[in-house]
Design a protein around this motif. Structure first.
Motif, PDB file in Angstrom:
ATOM      1  N   UNK A 122      45.139  53.746  50.594  1.00 39.90           N
ATOM      2  CA  UNK A 122      45.367  52.363  50.189  1.00 39.90           C
ATOM      3  C   UNK A 122      44.482  51.403  50.969  1.00 39.90           C
ATOM      4  N   UNK A 123      44.463  51.541  52.292  1.00 37.86           N
ATOM      5  CA  UNK A 123      43.708  50.609  53.139  1.00 37.86           C
ATOM      6  C   UNK A 123      42.199  50.837  53.096  1.00 37.86           C
ATOM      7  N   UNK A 124      41.774  52.094  53.068  1.00 36.77           N
ATOM      8  CA  UNK A 124      40.349  52.392  53.171  1.00 36.77           C
ATOM      9  C   UNK A 124      39.625  52.411  51.827  1.00 36.77           C
ATOM     10  N   UNK A 125      40.367  52.534  50.754  1.00 35.61           N
ATOM     11  CA  UNK A 125      39.719  52.606  49.445  1.00 35.61           C
ATOM     12  C   UNK A 125      40.211  51.506  48.506  1.00 35.61           C
ATOM     13  N   UNK A 126      41.462  51.586  48.137  1.00 39.15           N
ATOM     14  CA  UNK A 126      41.966  50.720  47.070  1.00 39.15           C
ATOM     15  C   UNK A 126      41.892  49.235  47.410  1.00 39.15           C
ATOM     16  N   UNK A 127      42.339  48.853  48.597  1.00 35.69           N
ATOM     17  CA  UNK A 127      42.347  47.422  48.935  1.00 35.69           C
ATOM     18  C   UNK A 127      40.948  46.873  49.198  1.00 35.69           C
ATOM     19  N   UNK A 128      39.973  47.747  49.345  1.00 41.52           N
ATOM     20  CA  UNK A 128      38.597  47.292  49.576  1.00 41.52           C
ATOM     21  C   UNK A 128      37.832  47.015  48.285  1.00 41.52           C
ATOM     22  N   UNK A 129      38.439  47.311  47.149  1.00 38.57           N
ATOM     23  CA  UNK A 129      37.779  47.020  45.882  1.00 38.57           C
ATOM     24  C   UNK A 129      37.869  45.530  45.571  1.00 38.57           C
ATOM     25  N   UNK A 130      36.772  44.975  45.128  1.00 35.45           N
ATOM     26  CA  UNK A 130      36.771  43.567  44.720  1.00 35.45           C
ATOM     27  C   UNK A 130      37.513  43.413  43.397  1.00 35.45           C
ATOM     28  N   UNK A 131      38.147  42.259  43.240  1.00 35.45           N
ATOM     29  CA  UNK A 131      38.727  41.899  41.960  1.00 35.45           C
ATOM     30  C   UNK A 131      40.152  42.345  41.724  1.00 35.45           C
ATOM     31  N   UNK A 132      40.815  42.897  42.729  1.00 34.32           N
ATOM     32  CA  UNK A 132      42.209  43.316  42.553  1.00 34.32           C
ATOM     33  C   UNK A 132      43.118  42.156  42.937  1.00 34.32           C
ATOM     34  N   UNK A 133      44.008  41.785  42.009  1.00 34.25           N
ATOM     35  CA  UNK A 133      44.957  40.705  42.269  1.00 34.25           C
ATOM     36  C   UNK A 133      46.218  41.236  42.940  1.00 34.25           C
ATOM     37  N   UNK A 134      46.699  42.425  42.498  1.00 33.10           N
ATOM     38  CA  UNK A 134      47.896  42.978  43.120  1.00 33.10           C
ATOM     39  C   UNK A 134      47.952  44.487  42.940  1.00 33.10           C
ATOM     40  N   UNK A 135      48.672  45.106  43.876  1.00 28.12           N
ATOM     41  CA  UNK A 135      48.866  46.559  43.888  1.00 28.12           C
ATOM     42  C   UNK A 135      50.345  46.800  44.119  1.00 28.12           C
ATOM     43  N   UNK A 136      50.954  47.615  43.254  1.00 29.92           N
ATOM     44  CA  UNK A 136      52.353  48.006  43.437  1.00 29.92           C
ATOM     45  C   UNK A 136      52.426  49.519  43.460  1.00 29.92           C
ATOM     46  N   UNK A 137      53.009  50.072  44.506  1.00 25.05           N
ATOM     47  CA  UNK A 137      53.135  51.522  44.659  1.00 25.05           C
ATOM     48  C   UNK A 137      54.582  51.942  44.461  1.00 25.05           C
ATOM     49  N   UNK A 138      54.777  52.993  43.663  1.00 27.00           N
ATOM     50  CA  UNK A 138      56.104  53.583  43.460  1.00 27.00           C
ATOM     51  C   UNK A 138      56.008  55.059  43.810  1.00 27.00           C
TER      52      UNK A 138
END
Length: 153
Positions: A122-138
């Motif tokens: 999550x921290x090293x890949x997903x949150x580093x992508x530009x253009x993401x408004x929100x992420x919800x993990x289940x």
């Protein structure tokens, strides 16, 4: 491609066990080996059989954590969608990714060894992508059903 009853039988048997020999397969579907092999080749050439693979046990492979991740992008423009899709394709932790309708743009299935491994993803890949408004993990607590077998009519 039009499928007859024998084609459906071939596909059902191969979906259950892709390692069947032509001799075994032909016996199960009621054909001699040569016509059975010809039909399998036709199904492959038509793209209905796209590949053969070993299905691994996720837990025994050391990846017991399944996380379903909903992503909302800041913009739903083609270039933003393409950039996100291109990034996701290169990440082995993401087993499935779907462009969705509704309030979220993407739904991903991510596997991880443990919560720390997912947090790193999550921290090293997903949150580093530009253009993401929100992420919800289940997090999945239990896998009730998993199948790779399509219910052919």
């Amino acid at each position: 491609m039009r499928l007859d009853a024998i084609d459906r039988k071939i596909l059902a048997v191969l979906q259950a066990d892709g390692r069947k020999s032509i001799a075994e397969l032909s016996g199960e579907v009621g054909l001699s080996p040569s016509p059975c092999l010809r039909r399998v080749k036709e199904l492959e050439e038509a793209g209905l059989i796209s590949r053969y693979a070993a299905v691994l046990d996720q837990r025994k492979a050391g990846l017991p954590v399944s996380v379903f991740v909903s992503i909302k992008l800041e913009r739903q423009q083609e270039e933003a969608l393409d950039a996100f899709s291109a990034a996701i394709r290169g990440w082995p932790e993401v087993l499935e990714c779907y462009l969705m309708t509704g309030p979220r743009d993407y739904l991903l299935r991510v596997v991880a060894a443990d919560l720390d491994a997912y947090e790193r993803f999550l921290k090293e890949k997903l949150t580093r992508l530009d253009g993401i408004a929100s992420i919800e993990s289940s997090f999945a607590l239990e896998q009730v059903k998993y199948s790779h077998v399509l219910p052919l009519p």
